[in-house]
Every structure is written in structure tokens, then in C-alpha cells.
Design a protein around this motif. Structure first.
Motif, mmCIF file in Angstrom:
data_model
loop_
_atom_site.group_PDB
_atom_site.id
_atom_site.type_symbol
_atom_site.label_atom_id
_atom_site.label_comp_id
_atom_site.label_asym_id
_atom_site.label_seq_id
_atom_site.Cartn_x
_atom_site.Cartn_y
_atom_site.Cartn_z
ATOM 1 N N CYS A 102 0.863 -1.185 0.000
ATOM 2 C CA CYS A 102 0.000 0.000 0.000
ATOM 3 C C CYS A 102 0.897 1.231 0.000
ATOM 4 O O CYS A 102 0.787 2.086 -0.873
ATOM 5 N N ARG A 126 3.609 -1.410 -7.591
ATOM 6 C CA ARG A 126 2.829 -0.292 -7.056
ATOM 7 C C ARG A 126 3.375 0.064 -5.668
ATOM 8 O O ARG A 126 4.004 -0.760 -5.003
ATOM 9 N N LYS A 131 0.329 9.421 0.541
ATOM 10 C CA LYS A 131 -0.827 8.632 0.959
ATOM 11 C C LYS A 131 -1.967 9.534 1.453
ATOM 12 O O LYS A 131 -1.840 10.168 2.505
ATOM 13 N N HIS A 272 -8.469 -3.216 -2.153
ATOM 14 C CA HIS A 272 -9.242 -2.127 -1.542
ATOM 15 C C HIS A 272 -10.739 -2.425 -1.581
ATOM 16 O O HIS A 272 -11.493 -1.920 -0.754
ATOM 17 N N GLU A 298 -2.463 -5.565 -3.482
ATOM 18 C CA GLU A 298 -1.536 -5.145 -2.425
ATOM 19 C C GLU A 298 -0.803 -6.356 -1.851
ATOM 20 O O GLU A 298 -1.432 -7.360 -1.465
ATOM 21 N N ASP A 309 -3.076 -0.728 5.520
ATOM 22 C CA ASP A 309 -3.778 -1.779 4.768
ATOM 23 C C ASP A 309 -3.180 -3.190 4.907
ATOM 24 O O ASP A 309 -3.298 -4.003 3.967
ATOM 25 N N GLN A 312 -5.577 -6.347 4.265
ATOM 26 C CA GLN A 312 -5.962 -6.715 2.893
ATOM 27 C C GLN A 312 -4.756 -7.098 2.033
ATOM 28 O O GLN A 312 -4.929 -7.403 0.843
HETATM 29 MN MN MN Z 1 -3.934 0.677 0.332
#
Ligand code: MN
Ligand code: PEP
Length: 340
Positions: A102, A126, A131, A272, A298, A309, A312
Motif C-alpha cells: 500500500c 505499485r 498517501k 481495496h 496489495e 492496509d 488486505q
Molecule cells: Mn492501500
């Protein structure tokens, strides 16, 4: 408006129509299909008052674009767009996977993630350096330092870099590092920001706003395209609904709906969308089966210690499992994904 040429129209006739359009200050976009050529008209069609284009040789008919967005519409460009990000093609036969943490948290964290993601064949790394967090007290990203680590990871692995921009200043800084800008869900209707990335030539990954309709989302893409940057990829990342079992609700139906309305490629972010790593693999399969051109996932080397995050985020091992599944599934829907 688009100008549909007759099936047997000649190259010279197409050129003549374009010349007339350009002579009054309009832009043109030519789509050559297997049967007919369509000329998309860019700009204010009032400039064509009193010019009987429909009478020009080779012209079949003039068709108005009824959607509120024009350049993003399938009427304007019927064939799917393939967005070339420095050699990686999004929207072609090959499924494109973008993966990474993330947020960029440290050099060690990013390098470890990057090396393991690369093994699974992902084409993009990524990682957020800027953020936009829900709480002002949460980790806000390493900014330029984070981008330096992204570039280092790119040099080591060869993966392309996609990273979020949140302001004019961050666009200028990230421009030197990123291969693709990401506009996050919270900024999907930041029209000024959309225009600013539209003024660059860099491909843009446009995430869907948390409660945006598909029409609002395509109009956001139109803002970018109206500034001359046609390199837009859409990313479905879940929308807010009454359901609380998942962080958001992944709108799988958005994939075929978008395919019917726009020529832009579509990728899906199940991380997400669900907020729970356990649901990421099944929904990745669903997204590819429904026609998505790629995935954004992610991945964190140690999700339990993630600064954002973690719940996830997949471990690198789970991510390899996901890519193995996608490699097997892709040929069933006429696509391919190759784990290197
Ligand atoms: Mn994220
Ligand atoms: C992200 O991808 O890092 C992110 C913040 O996602 P979204 O904008 O979809 O919430």
C-alpha cells in the motif's frame, strides 16, 4: 460527433474530410475498423456550421455522441484502446498485474516486496509515496524518499512504476520517477488534479470514486483526455454500499458495463474492494473471468507489520498462488499471463 465513412471510401476521401475539419480548428481521431473508418471530431462542432460534411465524397453519415463524455466513449472510438506504458501494453491479450505494498515504508520493505513480486511475473510495482489517508494522524507516506526507493526497485527488477499523485507538486516530483500516475478514489472528482495529469503525457490509472457512478467516472476520464492525454486506464476498486462484511463492495458488473461504454482498458483492485486478504484470490479470478484487462494487488512482505492496509495485503507466497491461478485461467477467456 463522429463521421462514419462508407465501407469502400478511399484514403484520399478520408484525408479530405480531415483537412476540412482541421481547417476550422477541430481535432481528428481516426479509427480504422475492418469494415469502416470512423473519424472522431474533437472540439466544438458549431465550428462546422454551414459546412455540408455529409455531402463530401466517401462520407456515409454524421453521428452525434449522446453520452456526456465524448473522447472516452465507444462511439468516438469503437475499437479497444491499448495503453502502452513504456513497452508494457494494457488492454491487449496479456493480463497486466500491478502489485506491491500500500505504502512505501522503507528501502528494505520495498526491495523485498519487489523481488518476490517480480518472480510471479507482475509487470508493475505499485507503492504509495503520497498517501491520502482517512485520518490526518495516520502514516502519510515517505514522499520523495519513497519515490527514490521505487526507482531503485525498478532498476533492480525491470518492473514499471505506478504511484499515486495528490497535488500539482507531487505530479512534478513523481514525473521523474513514475511510469504511470495513479489518481486515487478520493481524488477521482478533483477536477483540477485531473486536468493537471491530463496536461502531462504520462499514462494515468484512474481509480473509481468511493461512491461514483460509472458515468461520473467516465466523465473524470474525460477531464484527463480533454487536456490531450488519452492514456487512461480505469481501475474498479469497490464502491460504498450498505454491506459491511467487506470494506467496499466490488462492482464486478462495472467490467462488462465499461466494456460496452468505453474503449479504455479496465483493471480491478480486489484488495481495496474487500479489505480482507482472504477474498482477494477469488475476486481476482472473478475479475479476469468477467473481462478485466488486469489486476492491482496489495502485497507486503510482512502484512502484520504494515503501516497501512495490512489486513488486505497478500504475503508474497499468497501472491505467487494468485498469479499461478491467473496463468491457468487466462487462456480460458482468450487472454494470457506468463509467470517468468
Ligand atoms: Mn492501500
Ligand atoms: C491505493 O491504491 O493505494 C489507494 C489508496 O486506493 P484507493 O484510492 O482505491 O482507496
Amino acid at each position: 460527433m463522429v463521421i462514419v465513412m462508407k465501407p469502400n471510401s478511399k484514403e484520399e476521401q478520408i484525408k479530405d474530410v480531415c483537412k476540412v475539419l482541421e481547417s476550422v480548428g477541430l481535432g481528428v481521431h481516426i479509427s480504422k475498423g475492418s469494415q469502416v473508418t470512423i473519424i472522431g471530431v474533437i472540439g466544438d462542432k458549431k465550428l462546422l456550421n454551414n459546412i455540408p460534411l455529409e455531402l463530401m465524397p466517401g462520407v456515409d453519415k454524421l453521428v452525434p455522441i449522446m453520452d456526456s463524455y465524448k473522447l472516452a466513449s465507444k462511439t468516438f472510438k469503437p475499437e479497444p484502446s491499448i495503453i502502452d506504458v513504456d513497452g508494457v501494453k494494457i488492454g491487449g491479450e496479456e493480463i497486466v498485474i500491478m502489485a506491491g505494498p500500500c505504502a512505501v515504508e522503507s528501502k528494505e520493505q520495498l526491495m523485498e516486496a519487489a523481488e518476490k513480486i517480480k518472480i510471479a511475473g507482475a509487470q508493475f510495482l505499485r507503492g504509495g509515496a503520497y498517501k491520502p489517508r482517512t485520518s490526518p494522524y495516520s502514516f502519510q507516506g515517505l514522499e520523495k524518499e519513497g519515490l527514490e526507493y521505487m526507482l531503485e526497485a525498478k532498476k533492480k527488477t525491470g518492473m514499471k512504476i505506478v504511484t499515486e499523485v495528490i497535488s500539482q507538486e507531487s505530479i512534478e516530483i513523481a514525473d521523474k520517477y513514475a511510469d504511470m500516475f495513479q489518481i486515487g478514489a478520493r481524488n477521482m472528482q478533483n477536477f483540477h488534479l485531473l486536468r493537471e495529469v491530463g496536461k502531462t503525457k504520462k499514462p494515468v490509472l484512474l481509480k473509481r470514486g468511493i461512491s461514483a457512478t460509472i458515468e461520473e467516472w467516465l466523465n473524470a476520464a474525460e477531464y484527463i483526455m480533454s487536456e490531450g492525454n488519452y492514456n487512461v486506464v480505469l481501475c474498479e476498486r469497490g464502491i460504498r454500499t450498505f454491506e459491511t462484511a467487506t470494506r467496499n463492495t466490488l462492482d464486478i458488473s462495472a467490467i462488462p458495463v465499461l466494456k460496452s461504454k468505453t474503449h479504455l482498458p479496465v483493471i480491478v483492485d480486489p484488495s481495496h474492494a474487500t479489505g480482507k486478504w482472504e477474498y482477494v484470490i477469488p475476486l481476482s479470478r472473478a475479475a479476469i473471468a468477467a473481462g478485466a484487462d488486469g489486476l492491482m494487488i496489495e502485497v507486503h512482505p510482512n502484512p502484520r507489520c504494515a503501516l497501512s492496509d495490512g489486513p488486505q495485503s497478500l504475503t508474497p507466497e499468497k501472491f505467487i498462488e494468485l498469479c499461478t491461478t491467473i496463468e491457468k485461467l487466462a487462456p480460458l477467456v482468450g487472454r494470457k499471463y506468463i509467470m517468468k
